[in-house]
Design an enzyme around this catalytic site. Sequence first.
Site, PDB file in Angstrom:
ATOM      1  N   CYS A  76       0.852  -1.180   0.000  1.00  0.00           N
ATOM      2  CA  CYS A  76       0.000   0.000   0.000  1.00  0.00           C
ATOM      3  C   CYS A  76       0.897   1.242   0.000  1.00  0.00           C
ATOM      4  O   CYS A  76       1.876   1.306   0.745  1.00  0.00           O
ATOM      5  CB  CYS A  76      -0.868  -0.027   1.254  1.00  0.00           C
ATOM      6  SG  CYS A  76      -2.410   0.842   1.114  1.00  0.00           S
ATOM      7  N   HIS A  77       0.574   2.221  -0.839  1.00  0.00           N
ATOM      8  CA  HIS A  77       1.374   3.441  -0.910  1.00  0.00           C
ATOM      9  C   HIS A  77       1.184   4.310   0.333  1.00  0.00           C
ATOM     10  O   HIS A  77       0.115   4.304   0.938  1.00  0.00           O
ATOM     11  CB  HIS A  77       0.977   4.274  -2.136  1.00  0.00           C
ATOM     12  CG  HIS A  77       1.408   3.649  -3.415  1.00  0.00           C
ATOM     13  ND1 HIS A  77       0.614   2.768  -4.097  1.00  0.00           N
ATOM     14  CD2 HIS A  77       2.553   3.770  -4.128  1.00  0.00           C
ATOM     15  CE1 HIS A  77       1.244   2.367  -5.189  1.00  0.00           C
ATOM     16  NE2 HIS A  77       2.423   2.958  -5.233  1.00  0.00           N
ATOM     17  N   MET A 113      -8.294   2.298   1.010  1.00  0.00           N
ATOM     18  CA  MET A 113      -7.723   1.454   2.067  1.00  0.00           C
ATOM     19  C   MET A 113      -7.634   2.215   3.387  1.00  0.00           C
ATOM     20  O   MET A 113      -7.851   1.642   4.452  1.00  0.00           O
ATOM     21  CB  MET A 113      -6.351   0.922   1.664  1.00  0.00           C
ATOM     22  CG  MET A 113      -6.387  -0.016   0.462  1.00  0.00           C
ATOM     23  SD  MET A 113      -7.526  -1.413   0.660  1.00  0.00           S
ATOM     24  CE  MET A 113      -6.846  -2.216   2.095  1.00  0.00           C
ATOM     25  N   ASP A 128     -12.328  -3.446  22.222  1.00  0.00           N
ATOM     26  CA  ASP A 128     -11.331  -3.496  23.295  1.00  0.00           C
ATOM     27  C   ASP A 128     -11.822  -2.785  24.552  1.00  0.00           C
ATOM     28  O   ASP A 128     -11.642  -3.281  25.660  1.00  0.00           O
ATOM     29  CB  ASP A 128     -10.018  -2.873  22.815  1.00  0.00           C
ATOM     30  CG  ASP A 128      -8.940  -2.942  23.883  1.00  0.00           C
ATOM     31  OD1 ASP A 128      -8.686  -4.051  24.411  1.00  0.00           O
ATOM     32  OD2 ASP A 128      -8.349  -1.901  24.206  1.00  0.00           O
TER      33      ASP A 128
END
Length: 159
Positions: A76-77, A113, A128
């Site tokens: 991924c860039h 992304m 969490d």
Amino acid sequence: MSKFTHFDGNGSAIMVDVSAKADTVREAVACGRIHMSPECYEKVKAGAMSKGDVLGVARIAGIMGAKKTSELIPLCHIVKLTGVTIDFELLDDSCEIEARCTARTVDKTGVEMEALTGVQIALLTIYDMCKAVDRGMQMNGVRLLEKSGGKSGVYKAPV
């Protein structure tokens, strides 16, 4: 030449070369949900979770996650993000929280992304912070809602 952009002609993994692409304004919006027990949902809604402000912390975590996407997703860039927002909608009927991430840039490659990572990290943070009350929470429906910019233009997910 391979028709898969992340592999060369020999089948080796590569990072796509975007140096010839022009910088354009790009935006992506992603969403996802976390389902929890009514007890847990009411505690989050009331701000009564013992670990603190669940949605405030999840918002910051989602933004940080979007910024770290290139470190998490191979090939991924690194994208110069110009803005990231994380918003939440509380869905009383289903005891779900929907997270929505909008990522923006002016760059050579898109931010889908980053938006998807931001949503997932926000949802994981909610899990969490709430797991002491409900370990059976389920994250689902993480998807790209829309994107704009670049050669492929506009995408809007079917309703």
